[in-house]
Design a protein around this motif. Structure first.
Motif, PDB file in Angstrom:
ATOM      1  N   GLU A 319     -50.048  55.131  50.496  1.00 20.60           N
ATOM      2  CA  GLU A 319     -50.743  54.318  51.160  1.00 20.60           C
ATOM      3  C   GLU A 319     -51.664  53.146  50.429  1.00 20.60           C
ATOM      4  O   GLU A 319     -51.800  53.636  49.228  1.00 20.60           O
ATOM      5  N   TYR A 320     -51.537  51.968  50.789  1.00 14.47           N
ATOM      6  CA  TYR A 320     -52.564  50.944  50.277  1.00 14.47           C
ATOM      7  C   TYR A 320     -53.364  50.274  51.276  1.00 14.47           C
ATOM      8  O   TYR A 320     -53.051  50.102  52.543  1.00 14.47           O
ATOM      9  N   THR A 378     -54.256  49.749  56.954  1.00 13.98           N
ATOM     10  CA  THR A 378     -53.559  50.593  55.985  1.00 13.98           C
ATOM     11  C   THR A 378     -52.069  50.419  56.161  1.00 13.98           C
ATOM     12  O   THR A 378     -51.803  50.348  57.058  1.00 13.98           O
ATOM     13  N   LEU A 380     -48.049  51.305  54.083  1.00 17.64           N
ATOM     14  CA  LEU A 380     -47.188  52.261  53.396  1.00 17.64           C
ATOM     15  C   LEU A 380     -46.231  51.139  52.388  1.00 17.64           C
ATOM     16  O   LEU A 380     -45.810  50.245  52.826  1.00 17.64           O
ATOM     17  N   VAL A 411     -49.456  51.347  59.119  1.00 20.12           N
ATOM     18  CA  VAL A 411     -49.942  52.756  59.511  1.00 20.12           C
ATOM     19  C   VAL A 411     -50.885  52.666  60.552  1.00 20.12           C
ATOM     20  O   VAL A 411     -51.797  52.030  60.247  1.00 20.12           O
TER      21      VAL A 411
END
Length: 508
Positions: A319-320, A378, A380, A411
């Motif tokens: 996750e970023y 968020t 991926l 996300v």
């Protein structure tokens, strides 16, 4: 028995004729072409000769259907037109006479006897047409149909289709399940068994197994091989009895996989960048270059000509958080053939969720998710800077063309999506009992993919969930995709009609 004068004068003229004597017994009768009374004519001619007065009906107690020659099972109630048609087709000599009338004679429903009263006509000597009524009795015999036999004898099979995919999730098989249910490609199966890496379908006929293999080849990129095993051999008639096995292998590439195409394959697909993201797998494999928005399709034949494994699986994504995003103007976009118009090219600065509060390291990358992302979202992605990948085609790439981070998908809040979801899918019988925690997670990911891609759910029947229709939507939906009510189907339920006859289908 009665006789009808087909060639004589009209009834008005017959009233002027005098009575004559029967040529056999001397009884005075009206003139007729045979000059014989009904009793004497009955002793010489029987127009029902050759029509059996008794017969047998095969009845399956499991599904309550009757066997209609030669091998069709028909649903019919007592004293119905369908049952009368089945009874008449059992009488072989009925084609030699003219059927005038047919009807049932009442019998006790539990007597296992069905009586049919028939009225027939036939032309006899000198052009006279005789009419006769008689009763045919049918004995109902219990016999198990092929469908019920397959249900009872689950291990009785002559052909098996083994569907396999070398992947770490089961989303492809969930998609196959919906395809099979929509087109009813499993109606001839004896049994369906889930395996560790696929499904096994069992059939009583080899042709039914071939139909399923052809169905799979038309909807998913795959290949198959055929094998057979000798069961028995009759040396007198020289007949062999085999069990056939069809081994179907589906391409190990799925949605949200990061792939590295072979150089020759990338050139054949419009000189696309070898490093791509898989956006959809239907009849073909759809890939997109996130740095240029160029997309391409790969058929199953093209993949198997030079197969390659996936570079990164969705389970390896991290996750970023989006720190900054800016859409790339059209004038600054690189010109490529077949560029996607559904995606937006953007420059994004992201930071790992695990690094928030620890360091301020950020990564710059270009992504195809420009229309979906905003600051604070968020997403991926995969970190190529700290990755140790053992891939033959990836090792040949120039390191300058490999991005630091490649973003794959946005996300959304899983709990909110589950609460808002007002639809459900049909499943195989007993499929829910075999679901583990990981399989349930893969199934929820598959439902998310259906919501996010309209083209992906074109071959899936989606039904309304009556338990969630009244649930109110959350105000903060984060722009999560949803399925509209127009795409949902009503539940089809079977209920008995008021007369107690066959079940009537009702849409609720």
């Amino acid at each position: 028995m009665e006789y009808l004068d087909s060639g004589g004068p009209s009834n008005a003229r017959q009233q002027h004729y005098s009575l004559i004597c029967c040529c056999r017994c001397g009884l005075q009768i009206e003139p007729n072409p045979t000059n014989m009374c009904v009793n004497c004519l009955r002793s010489d001619v029987d127009i029902t000769d050759g029509i059996p007065k008794t017969s047998a009906l095969s009845f399956c107690r499991g599904c309550e259907r009757y066997l209609q020659p030669p091998n069709q099972w028909v649903k019919a109630t007592l004293e119905s037109r369908e049952l009368l048609s089945v009874c008449l087709k059992k009488l072989k000599g009925l084609s030699k006479v003219k059927l005038v009338d047919a009807g049932f004679v009442w019998t006790e429903p539990h007597s296992m006897r069905i009586k049919v009263k028939l009225t027939v006509q036939k032309e006899v000597m000198n052009g006279a047409v005789l009419e006769q009524m008689f009763v045919v009795e049918f004995v109902v015999q219990a016999h198990m149909c092929d469908d019920c036999h397959r249900v009872e004898a689950k291990d009785f099979w002559r052909a098996a289709v083994q569907v396999r995919q070398k992947s770490d999730h089961k989303k492809t098989f969930f998609y196959l399940e919906q395809l099979i249910l929509k087109h009813r490609a499993h109606r001839s199966t004896v049994n369906i068994k889930p395996m560790a890496d696929g499904l096994d379908f069992f059939f009583t006929k080899q042709d039914d197994a071939k139909k399923l293999v052809e169905f799979l080849s038309a909807y998913v990129p795959c290949r198959y091989v055929t094998g057979r095993e000798l069961i028995s051999h009759d040396i007198r008639s020289n007949k062999f009895n085999y069990k056939y096995t069809f081994s179907v292998e589906i391409v190990p590439i799925c949605k949200d996989h990061i792939v590295c195409l072979p150089q020759k394959t990338a050139q054949q697909m419009g000189s696309i960048s070898p490093l791509c993201i898989v956006t959809r797998v239907t009849q073909t494999i759809h890939v997109i270059d996130p740095c240029t928005l160029q997309w391409a399709e790969m058929s199953g034949t093209q993949y198997w000509r030079q197969p390659f494994p996936a570079l990164v699986s969705p389970k390896h994504l991290i996750e970023y958080m989006v720190m900054e995003i800016e859409l790339v103007p059209e004038k600054d976009r690189p010109l490529r053939p077949r560029m996607s118009t559904k995606h937006g090219l953007a420059d994004v600065y992201v930071a790992r969720m695990s690094d928030l509060g620890i360091n301020d390291q950020q990564f710059h990358c270009r992504t195809h998710l420009g229309y979906l992302l905003k600051t604070g979202d968020t997403v991926l992605g995969f970190d190529f800077t700290n990755a140790n990948l053992n891939h033959a085609h990836f090792d040949k790439l120039n390191t300058d063309k490999v991005p630091d981070v490649m973003l794959v998908k946005k996300v959304f809040d899983r709990s909110k999506r589950l609460r808002r979801r007002k639809w459900r899918l049909e499943r195989f019988d007993g499929a829910d009992e075999l679901d583990t925690e990981s399989v349930t997670r893969d199934y929820n990911d598959f439902l998310d993919d259906l919501e996010e891609d309209q083209a992906y759910r074109e071959n899936v029947n989606i039904y309304k969930d009556p338990t969630k229709v009244q649930v109110e939507d959350d105000t903060d939906d984060e722009g999560a995709p949803q399925i509209s009510l127009q795409e949902m189907l009503e539940d089809l339920r079977i209920s008995e009609d008021a007369t107690g006859g066959e079940g009537a289908a009702m849409m609720e």
